[in-house]
Design a protein around this motif. Structure first.
Motif, PDB file in Angstrom:
ATOM      1  N   ASN A 157      74.527  50.856  98.962  1.00  0.00           N
ATOM      2  CA  ASN A 157      75.564  49.848  99.165  1.00  0.00           C
ATOM      3  C   ASN A 157      76.172  49.954 100.562  1.00  0.00           C
ATOM      4  O   ASN A 157      76.329  48.955 101.269  1.00  0.00           O
ATOM      5  N   LEU A 158      76.486  51.182 100.978  1.00  0.00           N
ATOM      6  CA  LEU A 158      77.251  51.380 102.206  1.00  0.00           C
ATOM      7  C   LEU A 158      76.476  50.942 103.450  1.00  0.00           C
ATOM      8  O   LEU A 158      77.055  50.370 104.381  1.00  0.00           O
ATOM      9  N   VAL A 159      75.178  51.186 103.469  1.00  0.00           N
ATOM     10  CA  VAL A 159      74.391  50.848 104.661  1.00  0.00           C
ATOM     11  C   VAL A 159      74.361  49.339 104.922  1.00  0.00           C
ATOM     12  O   VAL A 159      74.740  48.881 106.015  1.00  0.00           O
ATOM     13  N   PRO A 160      73.919  48.517 103.960  1.00  0.00           N
ATOM     14  CA  PRO A 160      73.905  47.073 104.253  1.00  0.00           C
ATOM     15  C   PRO A 160      75.296  46.489 104.439  1.00  0.00           C
ATOM     16  O   PRO A 160      75.477  45.565 105.246  1.00  0.00           O
ATOM     17  N   VAL A 161      76.280  47.001 103.712  1.00  0.00           N
ATOM     18  CA  VAL A 161      77.646  46.485 103.859  1.00  0.00           C
ATOM     19  C   VAL A 161      78.183  46.796 105.251  1.00  0.00           C
ATOM     20  O   VAL A 161      78.823  45.954 105.897  1.00  0.00           O
TER      21      VAL A 161
END
Length: 268
Positions: free
Chosen positions: A239-243
């Motif tokens: 989640n954190l990478v693309p967000v």
């Protein structure tokens, strides 16, 4: 006599000029100062997220989805209010440093370094508040309703696909940076609060993804979940990478659009 009265916002070009100046100042902050202020920003956004989870606790039986989301968004605004009025360094808002870069007031490398330091310290500050909140048994409040709300929200986030998380991150930080932009133009503390709340309430109500908020919301849900469930290190990073990428794109888009409209060199 000032050209704007209290209660009025500065015109867009003056906001752009203020953003350019703030970007130069932020890019030149000493690393220890930046790290401390970014730690605070991570903590403040975590406070906003925990406040939103508390507000959502038990609402599934009392409020329809839409009004409950709007309520969560309004109270989540506490986080950015604390950041901007208290003076702290938030990675997502600092993507507006692109204005200072486009104007040649700050180099690309110093801006990247400032953003990286802010991101790391935002994460540390977020996790510190999450651990304290869990140790304080916040998840047990309302007969466990707060923990249930946190787990449901975190699970929804980690189940997003890469493309959806990326797009959601773009939209979220467009709204966050608009809140920051408007706050730069507001003249009083009350005015700043008033212009911050609507964009922040909107992004939360629509369920959009904010990397620094997720640094606390997902880990808190992970602690509530325990050792088994959909939330783990891989899904958290998934989640954190693309967000984060989306947040950078969204913030830069707002900054560069206003730079193009108000600050770029014009031919006479």
């Amino acid at each position: 006599m000032s050209e704007t009265s209290p209660g009025e916002i500065r015109p867009p070009k003056k906001i752009a000029i203020a953003t350019r100046a703030k970007g130069k100042t932020k890019a030149e902050l000493d690393a220890p100062v930046l790290l401390m202020l970014a730690l605070l920003a991570g903590a403040y956004i975590a406070f906003g997220g925990l406040f939103a989870m508390t507000a959502l606790a038990g609402t599934s039986d009392a409020l329809p989805f839409g009004p409950a989301q709007v309520l969560a968004g309004v109270v989540f605004s506490l986080g950015l209010i604390l950041v901007l009025l208290g003076g702290a360094e938030l990675f997502t808002g600092n993507t507006l440093l692109v204005v200072a870069w486009a104007e040649g007031r700050a180099g690309f490398a110093p801006i990247l370094w400032a953003l990286l330091l802010a991101y790391i310290a935002n994460f540390v500050g977020s996790i510190a508040i999450v651990l304290l909140a869990f140790a304080a048994n916040l998840h047990m409040a309302g007969d466990g309703a707060v923990g249930a709300a946190a787990l449901a929200g975190a699970t929804r986030k980690v189940e997003l696909g890469f493309g959806a998380a990326l797009a959601s991150g773009i939209l979220a930080n467009m709204l966050v940076c608009l809140a920051v932009w408007l706050a730069f133009g507001a003249r009083s503390a009350a005015d700043k609060v008033l212009v911050i709340i609507p964009p922040i309430a909107a992004f939360v109500a629509m369920g959009l993804e904010h990397s620094v908020a997720n640094m606390s919301l997902i880990p808190f849900g992970w602690l509530v979940q325990g050792s088994t469930g959909p939330i783990g290190l891989g899904s958290f990073l998934g989640n954190l990478v693309p967000v984060t990428i989306g947040n950078i794109i969204g913030g830069a888009a707002i900054g560069l659009a206003y730079w193009f409209a108000y600050l770029r060199p014009q031919q006479e």
